[in-house]
Structures are given as C-alpha cells and as structure tokens.
Design a protein around this motif. Structure first.
Motif, mmCIF file in Angstrom:
data_model
loop_
_atom_site.group_PDB
_atom_site.id
_atom_site.type_symbol
_atom_site.label_atom_id
_atom_site.label_comp_id
_atom_site.label_asym_id
_atom_site.label_seq_id
_atom_site.Cartn_x
_atom_site.Cartn_y
_atom_site.Cartn_z
ATOM 1 N N PHE A 65 0.879 -1.173 0.000
ATOM 2 C CA PHE A 65 0.000 0.000 0.000
ATOM 3 C C PHE A 65 0.912 1.217 0.000
ATOM 4 C CE2 PHE A 65 -2.562 3.184 2.440
ATOM 5 C CZ PHE A 65 -3.538 3.375 1.462
ATOM 6 N N MET A 66 0.931 1.927 -1.119
ATOM 7 C CA MET A 66 1.848 3.050 -1.319
ATOM 8 C C MET A 66 1.114 4.367 -1.120
ATOM 9 S SD MET A 66 3.981 4.077 -4.756
ATOM 10 C CE MET A 66 4.899 5.621 -4.830
ATOM 11 N N VAL A 67 1.343 4.978 0.028
ATOM 12 C CA VAL A 67 0.787 6.302 0.305
ATOM 13 C C VAL A 67 1.661 7.331 -0.402
ATOM 14 C CG1 VAL A 67 0.254 7.999 2.091
ATOM 15 C CG2 VAL A 67 -0.142 5.566 2.519
ATOM 16 N N SER A 68 1.055 8.268 -1.100
ATOM 17 C CA SER A 68 1.836 9.283 -1.802
ATOM 18 C C SER A 68 2.664 10.101 -0.818
ATOM 19 C CB SER A 68 0.920 10.204 -2.617
ATOM 20 O OG SER A 68 -0.079 10.769 -1.801
ATOM 21 N N ALA A 69 3.845 10.486 -1.251
ATOM 22 C CA ALA A 69 4.781 11.211 -0.400
ATOM 23 C C ALA A 69 4.293 12.634 -0.136
ATOM 24 C CB ALA A 69 6.158 11.244 -1.056
ATOM 25 N N ALA A 70 4.911 13.264 0.849
ATOM 26 C CA ALA A 70 4.589 14.658 1.164
ATOM 27 C C ALA A 70 4.855 15.531 -0.059
ATOM 28 C CB ALA A 70 5.426 15.134 2.341
ATOM 29 N N GLU A 71 4.145 16.631 -0.147
ATOM 30 C CA GLU A 71 4.239 17.524 -1.305
ATOM 31 C C GLU A 71 5.591 18.237 -1.322
ATOM 32 O OE1 GLU A 71 0.889 20.018 -0.641
ATOM 33 O OE2 GLU A 71 -0.569 18.400 -0.931
ATOM 34 N N THR A 72 6.349 17.973 -2.381
ATOM 35 C CA THR A 72 7.639 18.627 -2.592
ATOM 36 C C THR A 72 7.813 18.832 -4.089
ATOM 37 O OG1 THR A 72 8.846 16.535 -2.820
ATOM 38 C CG2 THR A 72 8.677 17.465 -0.591
ATOM 39 N N PRO A 73 8.747 19.685 -4.505
ATOM 40 C CA PRO A 73 8.952 19.877 -5.944
ATOM 41 C C PRO A 73 9.417 18.621 -6.661
ATOM 42 C CG PRO A 73 9.990 21.648 -4.678
ATOM 43 C CD PRO A 73 9.566 20.597 -3.708
ATOM 44 N N ASP A 74 10.096 17.705 -5.928
ATOM 45 C CA ASP A 74 10.618 16.502 -6.572
ATOM 46 C C ASP A 74 9.870 15.242 -6.151
ATOM 47 O OD1 ASP A 74 11.514 16.444 -3.963
ATOM 48 O OD2 ASP A 74 13.552 15.801 -4.463
ATOM 49 N N ARG A 75 8.596 15.393 -5.820
ATOM 50 C CA ARG A 75 7.820 14.242 -5.347
ATOM 51 C C ARG A 75 7.736 13.128 -6.383
ATOM 52 N NH1 ARG A 75 1.667 14.259 -2.994
ATOM 53 N NH2 ARG A 75 1.281 15.445 -4.889
ATOM 54 N N VAL A 76 7.613 13.470 -7.655
ATOM 55 C CA VAL A 76 7.536 12.437 -8.692
ATOM 56 C C VAL A 76 8.817 11.610 -8.710
ATOM 57 C CG1 VAL A 76 7.318 11.970 -11.152
ATOM 58 C CG2 VAL A 76 5.887 13.719 -10.099
ATOM 59 N N ASP A 77 9.959 12.259 -8.555
ATOM 60 C CA ASP A 77 11.221 11.520 -8.505
ATOM 61 C C ASP A 77 11.257 10.589 -7.297
ATOM 62 O OD1 ASP A 77 12.190 12.726 -10.804
ATOM 63 O OD2 ASP A 77 13.202 14.331 -9.716
ATOM 64 N N GLU A 78 10.743 11.060 -6.165
ATOM 65 C CA GLU A 78 10.638 10.200 -4.975
ATOM 66 C C GLU A 78 9.813 8.963 -5.280
ATOM 67 O OE1 GLU A 78 9.960 11.378 -0.748
ATOM 68 O OE2 GLU A 78 9.630 13.331 -1.678
ATOM 69 N N HIS A 79 8.658 9.201 -5.884
ATOM 70 C CA HIS A 79 7.760 8.091 -6.202
ATOM 71 C C HIS A 79 8.407 7.105 -7.163
ATOM 72 C CE1 HIS A 79 3.829 10.447 -5.092
ATOM 73 N NE2 HIS A 79 4.557 10.111 -4.049
ATOM 74 N N ARG A 80 9.077 7.629 -8.177
ATOM 75 C CA ARG A 80 9.735 6.737 -9.147
ATOM 76 C C ARG A 80 10.810 5.895 -8.468
ATOM 77 N NH1 ARG A 80 10.094 11.529 -13.628
ATOM 78 N NH2 ARG A 80 8.102 11.124 -14.693
ATOM 79 N N SER A 81 11.559 6.504 -7.560
ATOM 80 C CA SER A 81 12.582 5.770 -6.828
ATOM 81 C C SER A 81 11.955 4.635 -6.031
ATOM 82 C CB SER A 81 13.338 6.726 -5.897
ATOM 83 O OG SER A 81 14.268 6.021 -5.101
#
Length: 275
Positions: A65-81
């Motif tokens: 269960f993947m909860v989306s990360a906190a809002e940051t400018p590089d959140r998509v990169d976090e998610h991809r990692s």
C-alpha cells in the motif's frame, strides 16, 4: 495472502489503514517512533528517496500500500525511486493513493504528479490498483481563517469531499483481496458534492462558530497567500485546489466507497459531528 506492507504508517491515512487491516504485516515508516502499535506487525524504516533501504524494507512483500509522499517539488522523482525499488524487491502488486482527475493537464497542479506516478507504475510490470481520492473532508476545517472565513477562487464550484476513514476502509478491502482489484482505478468520493459556501455552513452548524465563504479572484488569491512566504510551486498548488473546484473537476460522485467498503460514504456533517 502474502506479506502486505503499509507505507506511511506513521501518518493519518497509512496509520488508519494499518490499524483497520490488523494482523501480520510490515509497517514502513521514516521514523520508527511514529509507527502505530498493531498486533502482529513488524516495522521497517526507509525514506522513499533511498532506493537501497526501500528495496531492503520491501523484501518478501507481495502487496504494498503506497501512500503518496509529502508535497515537494521533486515528489515524482521520490515516487519513481520507490516504485523502481519495489519492482527490484519482487513486489507483485502496488495499491497507490492517487488523486481525483489525475492527468498531465489537471487543474490541480499536484494531480499532475499523481498522473506521472500512475504512468510509472503502469510501466513497472507490477500489478496495480489506483485509489483516486477526492479532497479530504477531514481537512476542510483547516481552510477556515482566524476570522472565520474560507477564502479562495472556487466560485460556485463543488467538491465531493471524502472522509479519510472511508478511504482507509476502501483500501483495506482492496488489500484483503488485491487480485480482484488488479488493474482497477477507483474514484473515492463522499456522497455529496458541496460548494464552499455549503462547507462553511456545515462547519458553522456543527461547531457553533460562524464561518462563511468569500470568493476570491486569482490575483486576490495569490495576494492573500503571499504573507506565508511559501515557494511559488506550493502557492500554485494551494490556489489550484480552489480553481479545480471552480472547474468542476472534483464534483463527480461515485459509489466506489460503498461498493468497496460495504457501507455508505460519510457526509461532511456526519464526520464533523463525530470529531
């Protein structure tokens, strides 16, 4: 059913899911001290950005269960990692908390992050289920200023705001039978599409505090938020929450909560009365 990992277990949504799911599972947190006390659960510590730590934390997991990360400018990169590390760890299924109307051109700027994450998950080779949440009903009282006014450029638009407990119930239903929901996208909404004037009225009735909604123009919205000193991307996100309401992006109502959880979705009035 194989090992389930619940991420964001130290937060409001992940913690709810962990407690409602119960039983043997692994809780993934950034701070072990914030992990909820769930009988039979073990705890792993990792940051989404740390692919090596994530891969280690997800070892042996079948469903995450993947909860989306906190809002940051590089959140998509976090998610991809995180997604890439999950794939390397051999995870079979991801259940991801996305946002209503996720699209590359979504009015709400952060919904574009969710679309990019969904696309990366689709390409990962793992089975997936996307839970696209509407605005959290639980958050609405925090929109009220110290003067009792909700300000924003939402016009007369409406949003089918959803309770976090309902989202958690829906998520638990998916996690208990993930194969039945593979490849599905669910729009998780409340039972009513409310204008912000109606939200203000509901808060007034349930709290006894006089609250009202004041529509702003876009220039007024940016000016009224300038004093917070937030970066431009964050102010854009704040303002676009309201413009997404104005555009009607958050108005559609679904019965996905009821179909998944087995109970009707909670109204804002019901939520505020019990909190």
């Amino acid at each position: 059913m194989g090992l389930i990992v619940v991420t964001g277990a130290g937060g409001r949504l992940g913690g709810r899911v962990a407690r409602k799911l119960g039983g043997p599972m692994r809780l993934l947190v950034r701070d072990a001290a914030r992990a909820p006390d769930v009988a039979g659960a073990e705890t792993a510590v990792a940051d989404y950005r740390d692919g090596v730590a994530v891969e280690r934390a997800l070892a042996g997991a079948e469903t995450v269960f993947m909860v989306s990360a906190a809002e940051t400018p590089d959140r998509v990169d976090e998610h991809r990692s995180f997604v890439d590390a999950a794939a390397r760890a051999g995870v079979r299924r991801l259940v991801y908390t996305s946002f209503m109307g996720a699209a590359p051109d979504a009015t709400f700027t952060l919904a574009r992050d969710h679309w990019a994450t969904e696309e990366h998950i689709r390409r990962s080779g793992m089975a997936f289920t996307f839970l696209r949440d509407n605005l959290y009903a639980d958050f609405l009282p925090f929109l009220v200023g110290e003067d009792g006014i909700i300000r924003g450029p939402a016009g007369n638009g409406r949003a089918a705001v959803v309770a976090q407990d309902d989202i958690a119930d829906a998520a638990v239903a998916v996690l208990r039978d993930p194969g039945a929901h593979a490849g599905r996208t669910y729009d998780l909404t409340g039972p009513q599409a409310l204008s912000l004037a109606e939200v203000a009225s509901t808060i007034s009735v349930t709290t006894g505090r006089e609250v009202r909604y004041q529509a702003e123009t876009l220039p007024e919205a940016y000016a009224s938020r300038a004093s917070f000193g937030a970066p431009a991307w964050q102010v854009d996100a704040w303002v676009s929450t309201y413009t997404a309401i104005a555009a009607g992006d958050l108005a559609p109502i679904t019965d996905d909560i009821e179909r998944l959880s087995g109970h009707p979705a909670t109204t804002l009035m019901e939520l505020l009365k019990r909190t």
